[in-house]
Write a protein that holds these residues in place. Structure first.
Motif, PDB file in Angstrom:
ATOM      1  N   UNK A 106       0.351   6.361  13.647  1.00 37.54           N
ATOM      2  CA  UNK A 106      -0.736   6.277  14.088  1.00 37.54           C
ATOM      3  C   UNK A 106      -2.133   6.059  13.080  1.00 37.54           C
ATOM      4  N   UNK A 107      -2.047   6.753  11.899  1.00 38.84           N
ATOM      5  CA  UNK A 107      -3.153   6.740  11.042  1.00 38.84           C
ATOM      6  C   UNK A 107      -3.144   5.272  10.553  1.00 38.84           C
ATOM      7  N   UNK A 108      -2.062   4.744   9.975  1.00 42.28           N
ATOM      8  CA  UNK A 108      -1.895   3.616   9.399  1.00 42.28           C
ATOM      9  C   UNK A 108      -2.365   2.350  10.171  1.00 42.28           C
ATOM     10  N   UNK A 109      -2.005   2.416  11.612  1.00 48.68           N
ATOM     11  CA  UNK A 109      -2.545   1.250  12.372  1.00 48.68           C
ATOM     12  C   UNK A 109      -3.752   1.662  12.583  1.00 48.68           C
ATOM     13  N   UNK A 110      -4.596   2.762  12.916  1.00 51.78           N
ATOM     14  CA  UNK A 110      -6.050   2.907  13.118  1.00 51.78           C
ATOM     15  C   UNK A 110      -6.755   2.574  11.869  1.00 51.78           C
ATOM     16  N   UNK A 111      -6.180   2.872  10.586  1.00 47.42           N
ATOM     17  CA  UNK A 111      -7.042   2.369   9.465  1.00 47.42           C
ATOM     18  C   UNK A 111      -7.044   0.864   9.250  1.00 47.42           C
ATOM     19  N   UNK A 122       5.456   2.189   7.916  1.00 49.62           N
ATOM     20  CA  UNK A 122       4.054   1.851   8.162  1.00 49.62           C
ATOM     21  C   UNK A 122       3.535   0.372   8.332  1.00 49.62           C
ATOM     22  N   UNK A 123       4.301  -0.534   7.311  1.00 48.07           N
ATOM     23  CA  UNK A 123       3.972  -1.741   6.957  1.00 48.07           C
ATOM     24  C   UNK A 123       3.833  -2.724   8.026  1.00 48.07           C
ATOM     25  N   UNK A 124       4.932  -2.146   9.234  1.00 46.31           N
ATOM     26  CA  UNK A 124       5.050  -3.194  10.167  1.00 46.31           C
ATOM     27  C   UNK A 124       3.664  -2.989  11.007  1.00 46.31           C
ATOM     28  N   UNK A 125       3.275  -1.585  11.442  1.00 41.85           N
ATOM     29  CA  UNK A 125       1.950  -1.676  12.487  1.00 41.85           C
ATOM     30  C   UNK A 125       0.723  -1.866  11.537  1.00 41.85           C
ATOM     31  N   UNK A 126       0.906  -1.643  10.258  1.00 42.96           N
ATOM     32  CA  UNK A 126      -0.468  -2.063   9.618  1.00 42.96           C
ATOM     33  C   UNK A 126      -0.572  -3.488   9.482  1.00 42.96           C
ATOM     34  N   UNK A 127       0.497  -4.283   9.498  1.00 45.62           N
ATOM     35  CA  UNK A 127       0.032  -5.601   9.625  1.00 45.62           C
ATOM     36  C   UNK A 127      -0.135  -6.123  10.949  1.00 45.62           C
ATOM     37  N   UNK A 128       0.438  -5.787  12.058  1.00 46.20           N
ATOM     38  CA  UNK A 128       0.220  -5.821  13.245  1.00 46.20           C
ATOM     39  C   UNK A 128      -1.307  -5.749  13.736  1.00 46.20           C
ATOM     40  N   UNK A 129      -1.805  -4.487  13.374  1.00 42.62           N
ATOM     41  CA  UNK A 129      -3.055  -3.927  13.398  1.00 42.62           C
ATOM     42  C   UNK A 129      -3.965  -4.835  12.541  1.00 42.62           C
ATOM     43  N   UNK A 130      -3.732  -5.390  11.566  1.00 45.60           N
ATOM     44  CA  UNK A 130      -4.403  -6.236  10.686  1.00 45.60           C
ATOM     45  C   UNK A 130      -4.682  -7.681  11.699  1.00 45.60           C
ATOM     46  N   UNK A 131      -3.678  -8.089  12.145  1.00 49.53           N
ATOM     47  CA  UNK A 131      -3.660  -9.395  13.084  1.00 49.53           C
ATOM     48  C   UNK A 131      -4.764  -9.182  14.204  1.00 49.53           C
ATOM     49  N   UNK A 132      -4.652  -7.926  14.585  1.00 51.00           N
ATOM     50  CA  UNK A 132      -5.788  -7.763  15.805  1.00 51.00           C
ATOM     51  C   UNK A 132      -7.278  -7.780  15.235  1.00 51.00           C
ATOM     52  N   UNK A 133      -7.114  -7.025  13.944  1.00 53.58           N
ATOM     53  CA  UNK A 133      -8.676  -6.831  13.374  1.00 53.58           C
ATOM     54  C   UNK A 133      -9.167  -8.169  13.148  1.00 53.58           C
ATOM     55  N   UNK A 134      -8.323  -9.153  12.699  1.00 55.50           N
ATOM     56  CA  UNK A 134      -8.831 -10.569  12.559  1.00 55.50           C
ATOM     57  C   UNK A 134      -9.159 -11.258  13.858  1.00 55.50           C
ATOM     58  N   UNK A 135      -8.614 -10.953  14.973  1.00 56.60           N
ATOM     59  CA  UNK A 135      -8.917 -11.585  16.245  1.00 56.60           C
ATOM     60  C   UNK A 135     -10.300 -10.937  16.462  1.00 56.60           C
ATOM     61  N   UNK A 165       0.828  -1.333   0.212  1.00 60.91           N
ATOM     62  CA  UNK A 165      -0.082  -0.016  -0.115  1.00 60.91           C
ATOM     63  C   UNK A 165       0.855   1.115   0.155  1.00 60.91           C
ATOM     64  N   UNK A 166       0.314   2.562  -0.435  1.00 62.11           N
ATOM     65  CA  UNK A 166       1.369   3.528  -0.643  1.00 62.11           C
ATOM     66  C   UNK A 166       1.515   4.283   0.602  1.00 62.11           C
TER      67      UNK A 166
END
Length: 496
Positions: A372-377, A316-329, A310-311
């Motif tokens: 912050x923005x990428x983790x929350x998104x 940002x890609x580390x926090x986005x992947x970590x937050x995506x894992x929480x979204x799945x949970x 993603x652009x």
């Protein structure tokens, strides 16, 4: 007309080595035979297509495909349109070199390299290497523009195009490895504005078949055209860094081809401050040996490239992947994110880096540089995409509410280094439950590279925003077989 005049000029430049070499050499100052700078000029001049291994060819073709796709979708952005308008209205167009996604627009080669470089970085979607830089965007637009400029009888083959591109990538990688400081997330200047300019000059010098001395001077000239401060990160001016690196490297090579000279010791650590070492406090250069046959020469043989899904800034890609894992949970919990009210607290554990710690970004460029923005998104949507940075997505009430609940910590074991950092996200729910997600290596990192299928999917999405499907598929096929192409005009014709 203007086209024929510039092409005649180019033919004159092209013939300098062959027609006027004795006269030019008579004016040259003697160069030290064992300097680092001379060794780099010799490498650029001596390297041949047969020195490209199958691994290097494959990896560099993936880089070219990704960079073209990123440049094409980047041609839809406001910053690209501003740069293009500037070049069209402030300069008389020479109508020689193609512009990404603009079939009815051509510019002078240096301006085409500039706007296509801007397009490549306009969304911060381009590839990344380690030590940290964006290698392709500084080189590919310059090589494309120079290929457009070459007379029909001198158009490069796909293999020679790949050789020039790889020389540009190699020079960047070698220069970055002269400093331990370069391994960390930058603080003072944007690396591609420095090493990218040098890589562009090297690639163009190789494509022009300059001799060893001219190649050394091309690097030295480029060093005088390098540098951009980090204060312009997360603004519309950051893409100009890549555009200028591509443009000014091309100009450096063309000036060297005419016989312009510069320091014969630009890469040598003569006094530690006046040469290329001025950019790095711990600069320790070493010579670069020319290849003697097939075998391991290029750094790309050892280390793959990072491609973004993603652009946004690479961190940002580390926090986005970590937050995506929480979204799945949360989906497994059966709650999802129907309301941000479910979230009581968000804790990010990330490296300390001021310019990507942006609690409340106001523009798309700031959002691309905000942990912050990428983790929350990613918490809200389970992913971050091109659409995440649109005004509508950025102003969502749930997203704004989550941003107000973010705290940031900088653990001592989490350095600002793309090869060692990690991203952790901890979410405390309204009921008291705590969910944790961690990413040590995101999908797309050089340690976990995108598959060819994923890379093609990204390219189809990006290029498809500008080109018809048949051209998109044609470009995939063409780039994947580029070493067998006899004349690069077939590639150039597909980019608009």
């Amino acid at each position: 007309n203007m086209i024929s005049t510039l092409q005649k000029t180019f033919k004159s430049v092209w013939g300098i080595r062959r027609l006027h070499k004795p006269a030019v050499e008579a004016l040259k100052h003697p160069e030290p035979e064992d300097s680092v700078t001379v060794s780099y000029g010799r490498f650029i001049s001596d390297v041949k297509p047969e020195h490209l291994s199958s691994v290097v060819l494959q990896r560099s073709k993936r880089m070219i495909l990704d960079s073209i796709g990123v440049g094409l979708i980047g041609s839809t952005t406001d910053v690209f349109k501003l740069a293009l308008q500037h070049c069209q209205y402030m300069y008389a167009p020479d109508e020689i070199s193609c512009v990404y996604g603009r079939g009815d627009t051509r510019l002078s080669p240096t301006l085409a390299a500039f706007v296509n470089g801007v397009a490549t970085h306009s969304m911060d979607f381009d590839d990344t290497w380690h030590p940290a830089t964006h290698p392709s965007g500084a080189v590919l637009p310059a090589v494309l523009a120079l290929s457009d400029l070459m007379p029909a009888s001198c158009k490069p083959s796909g293999l020679n195009f790949l050789l020039a591109f790889n020389v540009g990538i190699e020079i960047q990688g070698r220069l970055m490895r002269f400093s331990n400081e370069a391994h960390n997330i930058p603080k003072r200047f944007h690396p591609p504005s420095v090493v990218g300019t040098m890589g562009s000059a090297a690639a163009c010098a190789r494509l022009l078949s300059l001799d060893q001395s001219q190649c050394s001077h091309a690097l030295a000239i480029a060093a005088s055209l390098s540098g951009a401060p980090m204060a312009n990160a997360a603004t519309q001016s950051k893409p100009l860094h890549i555009g200028n690196a591509s443009r000014l490297g091309l100009e450096a090579a063309l000036l060297a081809s005419r016989g312009l000279e510069a320091s014969a010791l630009i890469l040598d650590d003569v006094d530690g401050v006046s040469g290329f070492g001025a950019f790095y406090e711990d600069y320790k250069p070493c010579s670069l040996e020319s290849p003697t046959g097939k075998g391991h020469v290029f750094l790309l043989e050892d280390q793959d490239i990072g491609f973004k899904r993603f652009p946004a800034h690479l961190g940002m890609h580390w926090v986005a992947d970590a937050a995506t894992n929480i979204h799945k949970l949360l989906l497994e919990y059966g709650t999802g994110f129907s309301s941000a009210a479910q979230i009581q607290d968000i804790l990010l554990r990330v490296p300390k880096s001021k310019y990507i710690n942006r609690p409340f970004p106001e523009t798309e460029h700031e959002a691309r540089h905000s942990f912050q923005f990428n983790a929350c998104s990613a918490l809200l949507d389970g992913k971050v995409t091109v659409q995440s940075f649109t005004p509508t997505a950025m102003m969502r009430p749930d997203l704004l509410a989550l941003l107000n609940r973010v705290r940031v910590e900088h653990p001592h074991d989490n350095p600002a280094n793309f090869n060692q950092m990690y991203g952790e996200v901890q979410v405390t729910l309204a009921g008291g439950d705590v969910l944790r997600g961690r990413c040590d290596t995101f999908y797309g990192h050089w340690r976990n590279p995108l598959t060819n299928e994923s890379l093609r999917k990204k390219f189809r999405s990006n290029a498809g925003a500008v080109l018809p499907q048949e051209k998109v598929e044609g470009l995939i096929s063409l780039v994947e077989q580029l070493e067998g192409v006899k004349d690069c005009r077939v590639l150039l014709s597909q980019l608009q």
